[in-house]
Write a protein that holds these residues in place. Sequence first.
Motif, PDB file in Angstrom:
ATOM      1  N   ARG A  65       6.447 -38.250-115.394  1.00 35.44           N
ATOM      2  CA  ARG A  65       6.353 -37.186-116.393  1.00 35.44           C
ATOM      3  C   ARG A  65       6.390 -37.809-117.787  1.00 35.44           C
ATOM      4  O   ARG A  65       7.159 -38.750-118.027  1.00 35.44           O
ATOM      5  CB  ARG A  65       7.495 -36.177-116.221  1.00 35.44           C
ATOM      6  N   ILE A  66       5.575 -37.276-118.686  1.00 39.63           N
ATOM      7  CA  ILE A  66       5.485 -37.832-120.033  1.00 39.63           C
ATOM      8  C   ILE A  66       6.788 -37.606-120.776  1.00 39.63           C
ATOM      9  O   ILE A  66       7.294 -36.485-120.851  1.00 39.63           O
ATOM     10  CB  ILE A  66       4.321 -37.194-120.805  1.00 39.63           C
ATOM     11  N   THR A  67       7.318 -38.686-121.337  1.00 38.87           N
ATOM     12  CA  THR A  67       8.572 -38.580-122.093  1.00 38.87           C
ATOM     13  C   THR A  67       8.416 -38.957-123.563  1.00 38.87           C
ATOM     14  O   THR A  67       9.322 -38.727-124.359  1.00 38.87           O
ATOM     15  CB  THR A  67       9.645 -39.493-121.467  1.00 38.87           C
ATOM     16  N   GLY A  68       7.292 -39.561-123.907  1.00 36.76           N
ATOM     17  CA  GLY A  68       7.127 -39.944-125.308  1.00 36.76           C
ATOM     18  C   GLY A  68       5.768 -40.542-125.592  1.00 36.76           C
ATOM     19  O   GLY A  68       4.961 -40.776-124.690  1.00 36.76           O
ATOM     20  N   ILE A  69       5.538 -40.777-126.876  1.00 39.07           N
ATOM     21  CA  ILE A  69       4.290 -41.385-127.353  1.00 39.07           C
ATOM     22  C   ILE A  69       4.651 -42.686-128.057  1.00 39.07           C
ATOM     23  O   ILE A  69       5.593 -42.736-128.851  1.00 39.07           O
ATOM     24  CB  ILE A  69       3.547 -40.449-128.325  1.00 39.07           C
ATOM     25  N   VAL A  70       3.889 -43.729-127.762  1.00 41.58           N
ATOM     26  CA  VAL A  70       4.115 -45.034-128.368  1.00 41.58           C
ATOM     27  C   VAL A  70       3.003 -45.338-129.371  1.00 41.58           C
ATOM     28  O   VAL A  70       1.815 -45.230-129.029  1.00 41.58           O
ATOM     29  CB  VAL A  70       4.152 -46.151-127.304  1.00 41.58           C
ATOM     30  N   SER A  95       7.875 -31.497-130.735  1.00 43.09           N
ATOM     31  CA  SER A  95       7.033 -30.933-129.673  1.00 43.09           C
ATOM     32  C   SER A  95       5.608 -30.806-130.175  1.00 43.09           C
ATOM     33  O   SER A  95       5.333 -30.888-131.374  1.00 43.09           O
ATOM     34  CB  SER A  95       7.555 -29.551-129.261  1.00 43.09           C
ATOM     35  N   VAL A  96       4.691 -30.599-129.228  1.00 43.11           N
ATOM     36  CA  VAL A  96       3.294 -30.402-129.591  1.00 43.11           C
ATOM     37  C   VAL A  96       3.148 -29.180-130.491  1.00 43.11           C
ATOM     38  O   VAL A  96       2.378 -29.189-131.447  1.00 43.11           O
ATOM     39  CB  VAL A  96       2.421 -30.260-128.324  1.00 43.11           C
ATOM     40  N   SER A  97       3.905 -28.143-130.181  1.00 42.71           N
ATOM     41  CA  SER A  97       3.804 -26.924-130.997  1.00 42.71           C
ATOM     42  C   SER A  97       4.293 -27.180-132.423  1.00 42.71           C
ATOM     43  O   SER A  97       3.759 -26.607-133.376  1.00 42.71           O
ATOM     44  CB  SER A  97       4.608 -25.791-130.353  1.00 42.71           C
ATOM     45  N   MET A 148       0.021 -30.375-118.836  1.00 43.06           N
ATOM     46  CA  MET A 148       1.330 -30.893-118.453  1.00 43.06           C
ATOM     47  C   MET A 148       2.112 -31.350-119.677  1.00 43.06           C
ATOM     48  O   MET A 148       3.309 -31.119-119.808  1.00 43.06           O
ATOM     49  CB  MET A 148       1.162 -32.053-117.469  1.00 43.06           C
ATOM     50  N   TYR A 149       1.382 -32.001-120.587  1.00 47.58           N
ATOM     51  CA  TYR A 149       2.011 -32.550-121.785  1.00 47.58           C
ATOM     52  C   TYR A 149       2.599 -31.437-122.655  1.00 47.58           C
ATOM     53  O   TYR A 149       3.737 -31.508-123.109  1.00 47.58           O
ATOM     54  CB  TYR A 149       1.005 -33.379-122.571  1.00 47.58           C
ATOM     55  N   ILE A 150       1.807 -30.396-122.867  1.00 41.66           N
ATOM     56  CA  ILE A 150       2.283 -29.264-123.681  1.00 41.66           C
ATOM     57  C   ILE A 150       3.515 -28.636-123.041  1.00 41.66           C
ATOM     58  O   ILE A 150       4.513 -28.359-123.709  1.00 41.66           O
ATOM     59  CB  ILE A 150       1.171 -28.210-123.851  1.00 41.66           C
ATOM     60  N   LYS A 151       3.449 -28.458-121.738  1.00 37.67           N
ATOM     61  CA  LYS A 151       4.545 -27.806-121.034  1.00 37.67           C
ATOM     62  C   LYS A 151       5.820 -28.632-121.077  1.00 37.67           C
ATOM     63  O   LYS A 151       6.902 -28.135-121.362  1.00 37.67           O
ATOM     64  CB  LYS A 151       4.132 -27.546-119.588  1.00 37.67           C
ATOM     65  N   GLU A 152       5.668 -29.960-120.823  1.00 35.40           N
ATOM     66  CA  GLU A 152       6.840 -30.815-120.741  1.00 35.40           C
ATOM     67  C   GLU A 152       7.478 -31.053-122.096  1.00 35.40           C
ATOM     68  O   GLU A 152       8.690 -30.965-122.263  1.00 35.40           O
ATOM     69  CB  GLU A 152       6.460 -32.156-120.106  1.00 35.40           C
ATOM     70  N   VAL A 153       6.641 -31.398-123.090  1.00 37.04           N
ATOM     71  CA  VAL A 153       7.195 -31.728-124.402  1.00 37.04           C
ATOM     72  C   VAL A 153       7.819 -30.521-125.068  1.00 37.04           C
ATOM     73  O   VAL A 153       8.785 -30.623-125.825  1.00 37.04           O
ATOM     74  CB  VAL A 153       6.100 -32.344-125.297  1.00 37.04           C
ATOM     75  N   ASN A 154       7.281 -29.327-124.768  1.00 38.58           N
ATOM     76  CA  ASN A 154       7.848 -28.103-125.326  1.00 38.58           C
ATOM     77  C   ASN A 154       8.998 -27.566-124.473  1.00 38.58           C
ATOM     78  O   ASN A 154       9.525 -26.488-124.728  1.00 38.58           O
ATOM     79  CB  ASN A 154       6.781 -27.028-125.473  1.00 38.58           C
ATOM     80  N   LEU A 213      -2.648 -45.302-129.241  1.00 37.73           N
ATOM     81  CA  LEU A 213      -1.420 -44.695-128.733  1.00 37.73           C
ATOM     82  C   LEU A 213      -1.308 -44.939-127.233  1.00 37.73           C
ATOM     83  O   LEU A 213      -2.300 -45.246-126.565  1.00 37.73           O
ATOM     84  CB  LEU A 213      -1.405 -43.180-128.985  1.00 37.73           C
ATOM     85  N   SER A 214      -0.117 -44.769-126.703  1.00 37.91           N
ATOM     86  CA  SER A 214       0.081 -44.765-125.254  1.00 37.91           C
ATOM     87  C   SER A 214       1.250 -43.848-124.945  1.00 37.91           C
ATOM     88  O   SER A 214       2.010 -43.461-125.850  1.00 37.91           O
ATOM     89  CB  SER A 214       0.337 -46.175-124.713  1.00 37.91           C
ATOM     90  N   PHE A 215       1.408 -43.487-123.678  1.00 37.97           N
ATOM     91  CA  PHE A 215       2.504 -42.623-123.262  1.00 37.97           C
ATOM     92  C   PHE A 215       3.614 -43.435-122.600  1.00 37.97           C
ATOM     93  O   PHE A 215       3.373 -44.510-122.043  1.00 37.97           O
ATOM     94  CB  PHE A 215       2.020 -41.573-122.255  1.00 37.97           C
ATOM     95  N   THR A 216       4.827 -42.898-122.652  1.00 42.19           N
ATOM     96  CA  THR A 216       5.910 -43.403-121.812  1.00 42.19           C
ATOM     97  C   THR A 216       6.216 -42.327-120.776  1.00 42.19           C
ATOM     98  O   THR A 216       6.046 -41.126-121.043  1.00 42.19           O
ATOM     99  CB  THR A 216       7.178 -43.713-122.634  1.00 42.19           C
TER     100      THR A 216
END
Length: 381
Positions: free
Chosen positions: A87-92, A50-52, A373-379, A78-81
């Motif tokens: 909704r962001i599910t990962g980093i490429v 997670s970002v945290s 959104m990214y912080i919320k979703e990934v965490n 980098l790019s997002f999946t």
Amino acid sequence: MNITISTEKKETFSQISNNFIDFHMADANGEFVKVYLYLVRLYSCGRPVSVSDIADFLNCKENDVCRAIKYWVSRGVLSFTYDSGRRITGIVLKNIDAPDRLEEEGLLDFTASMLEDEQPAAAEVTEEKENIRHIEEVDIRSGIEAAETENKAPEKRKIDKKDLNSKLIDENFKDLKSQAEAYFARALTPADINMMIYIYDDLHFKKELFEYLLEYCATIGKTNSKYVEKVAINWYELGFTERQEAVDYTDTFNSLYRRIFKELGITGRTVPTPAEMEFIKKWKKEFGYDEEIIGEACRRAILSRPNSATFAYVNGILESWFKDGVKIFGDIKGADQRFSKAKKTKTSDQRLGTFGNYKQSSTDEEWDELTKMYIKEVNNQ
């Protein structure tokens, strides 16, 4: 004293792209580089994060991590999946290629010889790659690229034995060759000799102008033959025939480079990257701004973003001033006053810029929302 790098092969290692090191690392904020390196490390171990988690490991804030990720996405590193709901599910970690312009301009063709085509030595290729990023110069003084002038440089021709033999008995050329070896601190290669004959015979540089060319390139640490030749062609197409013309020209844009680098806290290099040169050309040519206005924008950028002031951010300030009618340094005060007055009339929920009448763009706002959104979703919040 030279040192060697070795390993005891008792540790695991993360692989870093050479193109990341060559074309991206030096220009990036150190904290952003740390985030990228840790992302590579996380990829090698294959566990979700997670970002945290990243922020905790690097001892920084979550927003700092998101700013770093935003930067590397904007640089194409980098790019997002996403899932079906966007909704962001990962980093490429993307494949990092050398800039396209290197191939487009044929700068990767290192074939150079006095008498016949031959493959260059490995050391020459290495030196070429080290200098390739800064091989273009922009006419900062007038805002006109050399390619737009009428004084087009002649095509480079193949050197024959007659050309070479004539130079071996030419006292002026022999003296220039000795100076080049002294400035470059090495024996000249066939590519160097080829370059010097072209400048001497085809560009018709006077000895004093040629001497300053060698001195200038050595001063900025760019002694590769293709770089020296590119500078010479630029000066030729700008119509320089005397040493003082080149001195005045280089003093003008070098002063601007030094001012920008100083204000933004950039150290370790003296020449902007091609992307940075494009910004500078825009500020000089399109906006018509002088060193004082550009320097003030850089100063405000670093005050606003001490750890992440970029050329793009400076461009935002200057673009805002340009749209507000700023033409000379004295106009900035009026722009500040109009900005302060407008700020007081806006509602508290409107997003405002900070320094220099710089208003956040819609892209900035989208990134801010994406960060949240990214912080919320990934965490998983």
